[in-house]
Design an enzyme around this catalytic site. Structure first.
Site, PDB file in Angstrom:
ATOM      1  N   PHE A  92       0.805  -1.238   0.000  1.00  0.00           N
ATOM      2  CA  PHE A  92       0.000   0.000   0.000  1.00  0.00           C
ATOM      3  C   PHE A  92       0.836   1.286   0.000  1.00  0.00           C
ATOM      4  O   PHE A  92       0.300   2.375   0.095  1.00  0.00           O
ATOM      5  CB  PHE A  92      -1.008  -0.007   1.153  1.00  0.00           C
ATOM      6  CG  PHE A  92      -2.221  -0.880   0.883  1.00  0.00           C
ATOM      7  CD1 PHE A  92      -2.513  -1.345  -0.391  1.00  0.00           C
ATOM      8  CD2 PHE A  92      -3.084  -1.227   1.913  1.00  0.00           C
ATOM      9  CE1 PHE A  92      -3.638  -2.151  -0.644  1.00  0.00           C
ATOM     10  CE2 PHE A  92      -4.210  -2.024   1.678  1.00  0.00           C
ATOM     11  CZ  PHE A  92      -4.484  -2.478   0.398  1.00  0.00           C
TER      12      PHE A  92
ATOM     13  N   ASN B 288       7.935  -3.452   2.126  1.00  0.00           N
ATOM     14  CA  ASN B 288       8.828  -2.724   1.197  1.00  0.00           C
ATOM     15  C   ASN B 288       8.323  -1.328   0.876  1.00  0.00           C
ATOM     16  O   ASN B 288       8.232  -0.921  -0.282  1.00  0.00           O
ATOM     17  CB  ASN B 288       9.047  -3.523  -0.092  1.00  0.00           C
ATOM     18  CG  ASN B 288       7.764  -3.784  -0.861  1.00  0.00           C
ATOM     19  OD1 ASN B 288       6.700  -3.886  -0.266  1.00  0.00           O
ATOM     20  ND2 ASN B 288       7.860  -3.901  -2.167  1.00  0.00           N
TER      21      ASN B 288
ATOM     22  N   HIS C 144       9.661 -13.804  -0.879  1.00  0.00           N
ATOM     23  CA  HIS C 144       9.642 -13.603  -2.327  1.00  0.00           C
ATOM     24  C   HIS C 144      10.767 -14.467  -2.874  1.00  0.00           C
ATOM     25  O   HIS C 144      11.943 -14.207  -2.614  1.00  0.00           O
ATOM     26  CB  HIS C 144       9.888 -12.127  -2.642  1.00  0.00           C
ATOM     27  CG  HIS C 144       9.862 -11.834  -4.103  1.00  0.00           C
ATOM     28  ND1 HIS C 144       8.878 -11.080  -4.676  1.00  0.00           N
ATOM     29  CD2 HIS C 144      10.685 -12.217  -5.121  1.00  0.00           C
ATOM     30  CE1 HIS C 144       9.086 -11.003  -5.987  1.00  0.00           C
ATOM     31  NE2 HIS C 144      10.186 -11.683  -6.278  1.00  0.00           N
TER      32      HIS C 144
ATOM     33  N   HIS D 206       3.349 -15.978  -3.790  1.00  0.00           N
ATOM     34  CA  HIS D 206       3.129 -15.978  -5.244  1.00  0.00           C
ATOM     35  C   HIS D 206       3.924 -17.028  -6.033  1.00  0.00           C
ATOM     36  O   HIS D 206       4.822 -16.689  -6.818  1.00  0.00           O
ATOM     37  CB  HIS D 206       3.333 -14.597  -5.853  1.00  0.00           C
ATOM     38  CG  HIS D 206       4.470 -13.764  -5.307  1.00  0.00           C
ATOM     39  ND1 HIS D 206       5.707 -14.272  -5.026  1.00  0.00           N
ATOM     40  CD2 HIS D 206       4.536 -12.440  -5.019  1.00  0.00           C
ATOM     41  CE1 HIS D 206       6.480 -13.301  -4.579  1.00  0.00           C
ATOM     42  NE2 HIS D 206       5.792 -12.183  -4.565  1.00  0.00           N
TER      43      HIS D 206
ATOM     44  N   ASP E 147      -0.998  -9.839  -4.175  1.00  0.00           N
ATOM     45  CA  ASP E 147       0.239  -9.092  -4.407  1.00  0.00           C
ATOM     46  C   ASP E 147      -0.089  -7.727  -5.029  1.00  0.00           C
ATOM     47  O   ASP E 147       0.640  -7.239  -5.904  1.00  0.00           O
ATOM     48  CB  ASP E 147       1.207  -9.881  -5.296  1.00  0.00           C
ATOM     49  CG  ASP E 147       2.617  -9.283  -5.286  1.00  0.00           C
ATOM     50  OD1 ASP E 147       2.906  -8.470  -4.401  1.00  0.00           O
ATOM     51  OD2 ASP E 147       3.419  -9.644  -6.164  1.00  0.00           O
TER      52      ASP E 147
ATOM     53  N   HIS F  50       1.213   0.875  -9.198  1.00  0.00           N
ATOM     54  CA  HIS F  50       2.084   1.912  -9.768  1.00  0.00           C
ATOM     55  C   HIS F  50       1.182   2.722 -10.689  1.00  0.00           C
ATOM     56  O   HIS F  50       0.196   2.183 -11.216  1.00  0.00           O
ATOM     57  CB  HIS F  50       3.222   1.295 -10.596  1.00  0.00           C
ATOM     58  CG  HIS F  50       4.110   0.368  -9.816  1.00  0.00           C
ATOM     59  ND1 HIS F  50       5.086   0.818  -8.960  1.00  0.00           N
ATOM     60  CD2 HIS F  50       4.164  -0.985  -9.757  1.00  0.00           C
ATOM     61  CE1 HIS F  50       5.713  -0.221  -8.418  1.00  0.00           C
ATOM     62  NE2 HIS F  50       5.163  -1.332  -8.883  1.00  0.00           N
TER      63      HIS F  50
HETATM   64  O1  DOR Z   1       5.741  -7.207  -9.012  1.00  0.00           O
HETATM   65  C1  DOR Z   1       5.927  -6.974  -7.827  1.00  0.00           C
HETATM   66  N1  DOR Z   1       5.763  -5.746  -7.327  1.00  0.00           N
HETATM   67  N2  DOR Z   1       6.339  -7.961  -7.021  1.00  0.00           N
HETATM   68  C2  DOR Z   1       6.720  -7.739  -5.753  1.00  0.00           C
HETATM   69  O2  DOR Z   1       7.073  -8.663  -5.076  1.00  0.00           O
HETATM   70  C3  DOR Z   1       6.748  -6.371  -5.224  1.00  0.00           C
HETATM   71  C4  DOR Z   1       5.772  -5.545  -5.916  1.00  0.00           C
HETATM   72  C5  DOR Z   1       5.860  -4.082  -5.594  1.00  0.00           C
HETATM   73  O3  DOR Z   1       5.949  -3.753  -4.398  1.00  0.00           O
HETATM   74  O4  DOR Z   1       5.814  -3.264  -6.508  1.00  0.00           O
END
Ligand code: DOR
Length: 462
Positions: A63, A94, A188, A242, A312, A316
């Site tokens: 998020f 992350n 991951h 995943h 997941d 973006h």
């Molecule tokens: O495609 C992904 N995007 N895989 C991930 O494990 C992280 C994620 C992201 O945080 O953008």
């Protein structure tokens, strides 16, 4: 006075099958199934013709708060959850800065208490040097309004790097984490050195198709194999995030009873064939694999090799996604479309609503020891979603609640949509509207229950 709500006449997806019955809520709990009306009910919801499922628990979302709120934040992400029938999310560390210590986790829990429309939990991220924080995350103090301590759902390790800068791939550090922490671990699984070698082989000017050559089946299996081996040797509960490749499945099976796994809808609904249509809009990590892999991942859900579905959700902006590969970021939004995608599959006869409730509610609650979650049963939390299996709607970028405002499934007509969501007994979504005053709560995790396989061996919380 206690508030009682009767949900009347729905086909209710219970742990042992579907029944045409009534469900009585009292405050934030399910008081009784198969209850009749009496004068103590302040509200009756007529649900005839619809199906009532336990609220969805999405154990893998990103998020972006703090650090990239232009893509999503806890408020916008949780609103998307409510619209999609997701009543609980577990969020990945992350962010920027990443959630790798008490202070940053506490910040997220306190922030979510203020803004989240649904229930929440936050993983602690592993680094090469935060063992003490990983151990202490069983008792995160001072984040509950009542001053109680919270146990985080688990530890997240990026064995291969993805969005953000979290990465732990040295054997020594991994051995230490698996041997000396108590919380369940998820990872991951894409092997960093394989990814680097593949990237060098692909050379300069890679195309989006090369994404799946760089993050190939071997990258996934090397990392999954390594993590399953660690789990078995250290008798540590481990969850494969995943799973994307057919070759990971035998590794996951061999890890039982210490290992569980999940699938994301994109890894069984899309394949490398979709790059031609969607380009970087279907760029994600782990990368898409072949159609045969996608079919194998679906079959593994059906046969129980993989226990649960998570999204997941990795928002973006569309502008970021439309950059030329490899400048385009990996990840797709899915949290509000996952349940409709699955209901649509149920309508196509590919699965049942009981399976959906198992994969999306009961199994994640069991894997992460979420107290009171995942089932429609007396005493459980009143986290529910009412769905209309006849409703057909086109996935539309203009009506997404996620801040990023797009979906890789835009334009697809799906049959089966959530029409009402309850969080802790309160309606949070109804008639396509969010009820903005509702707030979720931090999940309570009881890892002594032993996870999905009710593992009683091992020590401590494991
Ligand atoms: O495609 C992904 N995007 N895989 C991930 O494990 C992280 C994620 C992201 O945080 O953008």
């Amino acid at each position: 006075m206690a508030k009682r709500v009767l949900i009347r006449g729905a086909q209710v997806v219970l742990p042992d099958g579907i029944a045409l019955t009534n469900v009585l809520l009292q405050d934030d709990k399910i008081l009784a199934v198969d209850a009749g009306w009496d004068q103590s009910c302040q509200e009756i919801v007529e649900a005839t013709g619809h199906y009532l499922l336990p609220g969805v628990i999405d154990d893998q979302v990103h998020f972006r708060e703090p650090g990239a709120e232009h893509k999503e934040d806890l408020e916008s992400g949780s609103r998307a959850c409510a619209a999609g029938g997701v009543t609980t999310f577990l969020e990945m560390p992350n962010t920027s800065p990443p959630a790798v210590d008490h202070e940053r986790l506490a910040w997220k829990y306190l922030r979510a208490a203020k803004v989240s429309r649904v229930n929440y939990g936050f993983y602690i991220g592993a680094t090469d040097s935060n063992l003490d924080a990983l151990r202490a995350a069983t008792q995160l103090k001072g984040v509950e309004p009542q001053g109680k301590s919270i146990c985080v759902p688990g530890i997240k390790i990026f064995i291969g790097s993805s969005t953000g800068d979290l990465l732990v791939d040295s054997q020594g550090a991994l051995e230490e984490i698996f041997s000396s922490t108590q919380l369940p671990i998820c990872a991951h699984c894409e092997d960093e050195s394989t990814v680097r070698a593949n990237r060098a082989m692909v050379g300069e000017n890679p195309t989006i198709q090369d994404h799946s050559r760089i993050r190939d089946t071997r990258a996934a299996t090397v990392a999954t194999s390594r993590a399953v081996d660690l789990a078995l040797r250290h008798k540590h509960r481990f969850h494969v995030l995943h799973a994307s490749a057919e070759d990971e499945l035998s590794l996951i099976r061999a890890g039982k009873p210490f290992v569980t796994a999940e699938a994301c809808p994109h890894h069984f609904l899309f394949s490398i064939d979709d790059y031609a249509r969607l380009g970087t809009l279907c760029q994600m990590n782990p990368a898409l694999k072949s159609r045969q892999d996608a079919v194998a991942i679906w079959n593994a859900l059906v046969d129980g090799t993989i226990q649960l579905i998570a999204t997941d959700h990795a928002p973006h902006t569309i502008q970021e996604k439309q950059l030329t590969y490899p400048a385009s970021p990996s990840g797709i939004p899915a949290v509000e479309n996952c349940l409709p995608l699955m209901l649509n599959r149920a309508n196509q006869g590919l699965c049942t609503l009981e399976q959906i409730a198992g994969w999306m509610s009961d199994a994640p609650a069991r894997v992460w020891g979420l107290v009171g979650k995942g089932r429609i049963e007396a005493g459980y939390d009143a986290d529910l979603v009412l769905v209309d299996m006849g409703l057909k709607r086109t996935v539309d970028n203009n009506v997404q609640f996620t801040r990023c405002g797009w979906s890789p499934w835009a334009g697809e007509v799906l049959q089966g949509w959530p029409i009402r969501t309850w969080v802790g007994g309160q309606t949070v979504f109804c008639q396509n509207q969010l009820l903005e005053s509702v707030r979720g709560r931090a999940v309570l995790c009881d890892h002594s229950r032993g996870g999905y396989w009710s593992l009683t061996s091992g020590v401590g919380l494991r």
